[in-house]
Design a protein around this motif. Structure first.
Motif, short mmCIF file in Angstrom:
data_model
loop_
_atom_site.label_atom_id
_atom_site.label_comp_id
_atom_site.label_asym_id
_atom_site.label_seq_id
_atom_site.Cartn_x
_atom_site.Cartn_y
_atom_site.Cartn_z
N LEU A 218 36.82 -13.09 23.25
CA LEU A 218 36.07 -14.10 22.63
C LEU A 218 36.65 -13.91 20.79
CD1 LEU A 218 32.63 -14.44 24.38
CD2 LEU A 218 34.62 -16.10 24.27
N SER A 219 37.14 -12.28 20.32
CA SER A 219 37.35 -12.41 19.34
C SER A 219 38.91 -12.10 19.35
CB SER A 219 37.10 -10.52 19.36
OG SER A 219 37.51 -9.48 20.13
N ALA A 220 39.58 -12.56 20.31
CA ALA A 220 41.29 -13.14 19.75
C ALA A 220 41.30 -13.27 18.50
CB ALA A 220 41.54 -13.35 21.50
N PRO A 221 42.30 -12.61 17.77
CA PRO A 221 42.63 -14.41 16.40
C PRO A 221 42.77 -15.11 16.95
CG PRO A 221 43.76 -12.03 16.85
CD PRO A 221 43.28 -12.08 17.99
N ASN A 222 43.90 -15.42 18.28
CA ASN A 222 43.78 -17.45 18.29
C ASN A 222 42.84 -18.00 19.25
OD1 ASN A 222 47.00 -16.29 18.35
ND2 ASN A 222 47.49 -16.47 19.95
N VAL A 223 41.61 -17.09 19.40
CA VAL A 223 40.66 -17.68 20.21
C VAL A 223 39.67 -17.96 18.70
CG1 VAL A 223 37.94 -17.94 21.19
CG2 VAL A 223 40.77 -16.53 21.52
N PRO A 231 51.12 -15.07 19.58
CA PRO A 231 51.99 -15.63 20.04
C PRO A 231 52.02 -14.42 21.41
CG PRO A 231 53.68 -15.58 18.29
CD PRO A 231 52.81 -14.57 18.09
N GLY A 232 51.76 -15.02 22.77
CA GLY A 232 51.29 -14.73 23.74
C GLY A 232 49.93 -14.25 23.59
N GLN A 233 48.82 -13.87 23.41
CA GLN A 233 47.69 -13.46 23.33
C GLN A 233 47.14 -14.72 24.14
OE1 GLN A 233 44.93 -11.33 21.57
NE2 GLN A 233 46.44 -9.40 20.60
N VAL A 234 45.63 -14.74 24.49
CA VAL A 234 44.70 -15.51 24.94
C VAL A 234 44.75 -16.52 24.11
CG1 VAL A 234 43.04 -14.06 24.33
CG2 VAL A 234 43.26 -16.13 26.10
N VAL A 239 40.43 -20.37 26.89
CA VAL A 239 38.88 -19.41 27.07
C VAL A 239 38.03 -20.96 27.36
CG1 VAL A 239 36.77 -18.91 25.79
CG2 VAL A 239 39.16 -17.63 25.84
N LYS A 240 38.12 -21.95 26.90
CA LYS A 240 36.99 -23.66 26.33
C LYS A 240 37.29 -23.71 28.16
CE LYS A 240 36.45 -28.25 24.49
NZ LYS A 240 36.83 -28.80 23.74
N ASP A 241 38.56 -23.45 28.84
CA ASP A 241 38.69 -24.41 29.52
C ASP A 241 38.42 -23.22 31.03
OD1 ASP A 241 40.49 -26.02 32.45
OD2 ASP A 241 41.21 -24.20 32.68
N LYS A 242 38.44 -21.94 30.47
CA LYS A 242 37.47 -21.08 31.79
C LYS A 242 36.26 -20.66 31.84
CE LYS A 242 41.54 -20.13 33.54
NZ LYS A 242 42.32 -21.67 32.48
N LEU A 243 35.45 -21.37 30.87
CA LEU A 243 34.00 -20.78 30.49
C LEU A 243 33.59 -22.23 31.40
CD1 LEU A 243 33.40 -19.87 26.99
CD2 LEU A 243 33.00 -18.11 28.94
N ASP A 265 31.52 -21.62 20.15
CA ASP A 265 31.69 -22.90 19.52
C ASP A 265 30.21 -23.80 19.77
OD1 ASP A 265 34.13 -24.52 18.58
OD2 ASP A 265 34.86 -25.53 20.69
N GLY A 266 29.23 -22.80 19.42
CA GLY A 266 28.41 -23.95 19.21
C GLY A 266 27.66 -23.98 20.52
N LYS A 267 27.60 -23.45 21.51
CA LYS A 267 27.30 -23.51 22.86
C LYS A 267 27.17 -21.93 22.96
CE LYS A 267 29.64 -27.96 23.72
NZ LYS A 267 30.67 -28.89 25.25
N LEU A 268 25.26 -21.68 24.26
CA LEU A 268 25.27 -20.96 24.82
C LEU A 268 25.85 -21.04 26.37
CD1 LEU A 268 21.89 -20.90 23.21
CD2 LEU A 268 23.86 -19.94 22.18
N TYR A 269 26.16 -19.72 26.36
CA TYR A 269 27.02 -19.30 27.90
C TYR A 269 25.83 -18.72 28.58
CZ TYR A 269 30.58 -23.34 26.27
OH TYR A 269 30.73 -23.61 26.44
N ARG A 270 25.77 -18.14 29.99
CA ARG A 270 25.42 -17.56 30.62
C ARG A 270 26.91 -16.96 31.23
NH1 ARG A 270 19.81 -17.30 32.56
NH2 ARG A 270 19.45 -16.81 30.86
N PRO A 271 27.66 -15.76 31.06
CA PRO A 271 28.85 -15.53 32.22
C PRO A 271 28.74 -15.07 34.08
CG PRO A 271 28.26 -13.86 31.31
CD PRO A 271 26.94 -14.49 30.52
N GLU A 272 29.20 -15.86 34.26
CA GLU A 272 29.58 -15.05 36.10
C GLU A 272 30.00 -14.48 36.12
OE1 GLU A 272 30.54 -18.35 38.10
OE2 GLU A 272 28.54 -19.79 37.81
#
Length: 517
Positions: A218-223, A231-234, A239-243, A265-272
């Motif tokens: 979530l804190s990656a520069p590309n994200v 280049p090469g980083q997530v 991230v959007k797809d995998k969430l 991205d303005g939404k709240l999530y609970r992680p598996e």
């Protein structure tokens, strides 16, 4: 420019790089590290042990390669052309493929990139190593074979580094062999996806010997930028797809820090668990038999830091309860935990040199009780603590001390059974009640607003303790010997914290203020 001036300029450049590895990475290697990666590189420069738990494609192997090159070329020392302080670097992973196809290609790219920049590193680049003309100065990569500990026997040098990727897949026996080489100016850097809560790598994220980092996708520069910066980083789309697959979208009224819920991205999530491991860089959710989840400790640490940053206090409200765990033969330190209602002001250790020193510990307790006449000291009197308690009785402090025996029945001063905060659970003994009282205090659902000063050793102890129900429905904590077996030491800080919840009241004067520092 004369040859002498040119050489002097080169010496100054190397000196500047040696003092600042991040500068070397930028200028000599032309790499673009993000702020978290730079912090990891700086840690390797200055700290013997660095542990990095990481989400997917967060650049952990890349920063490991950068750190290895820095160590390889910035730590040797020379007298003229004579190598007087040699350097050896070992790169390892659970499989040969990870070494040959992941780690060494990163090393090769850095080596060749420096060459294109006009920085010519000594040595010959091969499939598995960099070999110089000096046999005592090299970098090599090989599979970590748990059945071949002799492979580590040649790594004695003035400067020694072990860089280990996918560290959660390497056995504790292999790490024990590596530990035997950590002498002199040594470094160990371990990076891994936190897919298991047990083993050497998992412990490194809790142990006080380690400088610890967590790389979240979530804190990656590309994200963050929603575009390709490194280049090469997530990236954002991944991230959007995998969430959608690994996290559950929740409403604002469902949000709780206890579940590691987060905003993206303005939404709240609970992680598996897959989201925790591959995106957040966190361990899977603890088993149902674990007493204290790691995130509860982290939240209490954050509240403590925020409270002290906001108020800059030197005085704490409420009755001070001092939990005391006394060291005996074979244990280095006695522990003192100072708790004022919901705030632990500090955790102290007093070195005993592996011998019981009842008079000195009694003197330390008396000092704090004299300072705060409303305070009460709660002392574990099974074993060495009995002598400290007796001495404090002799000193006339009987109204400010309480004997805490873990084996006694879990009952209050009126002989009524003690329960948890809900009134539903009962306990096999006082130890189970006190340990559960710490759990209730830390549990965010109970709104106790618990505050704890950061302590890696307490974090490690708290998250290792397991519990279960007995056949009669009461709660019991696993034997201490089992905890010691996993920790390789006694959980002294947690014991001292648990003592502060012992159900004893103080009859000392009540018209005085709290503890001053």
């Amino acid at each position: 420019m004369s040859e002498q001036e040119f050489e002097k300029q080169g010496e100054n450049q190397v000196r500047a790089w040696t003092e600042d590895w991040c500068k070397f990475a930028r200028e000599a290697l032309s790499v673009n590290l993000d702020k978290e990666q730079e912090a990891i590189l700086s840690s390797v420069q200055y700290n013997p042990r660095t542990s990095v738990a990481s989400g997917t494609a967060r650049g952990k192997d890349f920063v490991t390669a950068v750190a290895a090159i820095c160590f390889m070329y910035l730590t040797p020392k020379w007298r003229g052309k004579e190598l007087i302080e040699n350097t050896k670097v070992a790169l390892t992973a659970p499989t040969d493929r990870q070494v040959k196809n992941i780690m060494m290609p990163e090393i090769s790219r850095l080596f060749n990139r420096a060459k294109r920049n006009g920085v010519l590193f000594p040595g010959r680049l091969n499939a598995y190593d960099i070999r110089t003309d000096n046999e005592e100065w090299f970098l090599t990569g090989f599979k970590a074979d748990e059945h071949n500990h002799e492979a580590w026997s040649g790594f004695h040098a003035v400067n020694t580094m072990f860089a280990i990727t996918e560290a959660s897949g390497i056995s504790d026996d292999t790490f024990a062999a590596i530990e035997g080489n950590l002498q002199g100016n040594s470094r160990i850097l371990i990076v891994f996806n936190p897919n298991t809560t047990i083993g050497y790598a998992a412990k490194s994220q809790k142990g006080e010997r380690w400088s610890r980092f967590r790389l979240s996708s979530l804190s990656a520069p590309n994200v963050l930028a929603k575009k390709q910066i490194i280049p090469g980083q997530v990236d954002y789309e991944w991230v959007k797809d995998k969430l959608e697959l690994w996290a559950k979208e929740i409403r604002p009224d469902e949000f709780t820090e206890e579940e590691d819920d987060f905003e993206f991205d303005g939404k709240l999530y609970r992680p598996e668990d897959l989201c925790r491991i591959k995106i957040l860089g966190k361990f899977p959710k603890v088993g149902e038999d674990s007493l204290i989840p790691e995130q509860w400790i982290e939240l209490a640490n954050q509240r403590w830091e925020k409270y002290h940053k906001t108020y800059r206090v030197n005085q704490y409200p409420g009755l001070q309860r001092i939990g005391v765990d006394v060291a005996g033969m074979g244990r280095d330190s006695s522990c003192f935990v100072h708790r004022h209602d919901n705030i632990v002001s500090k955790i102290r250790k007093k070195n005993s040199g592996g011998r019981a020193n009842h008079m000195e510990i009694a003197g330390a307790v008396k000092h704090h009780l004299d300072k705060d006449k409303r305070a009460i000291a709660l002392i574990d009197t099974i074993g060495e603590g009995a002598g400290v308690y007796s001495r404090l009785e002799e000193l006339g402090l009987v109204e400010q001390i309480a004997s805490c025996k873990y084996s006694e029945a879990a009952k209050d001063e009126s002989e009524e059974p003690l329960t948890d905060v809900t009134g539903q659970y009962k306990f096999a003994n006082m130890r189970a009640y006190l340990f559960w009282a710490v759990r209730d205090w830390l549990n965010p659902r109970n709104n106790q607003n618990a505050m704890l000063p950061p302590s890696p050793s307490l974090l490690e102890e708290a998250t290792e303790i397991k519990w279960k129900f007995q056949s009669n429905g009461s709660i019991i904590i696993e034997p201490k010997d089992e905890i010691v077996k996993r920790l390789s030491r006694s959980p002294d800080e947690f014991d001292a914290l648990a003592n502060t919840f012992y159900p004893a009241t103080v009859s000392a004067p009540q018209n005085l203020t709290g503890l001053f520092f």
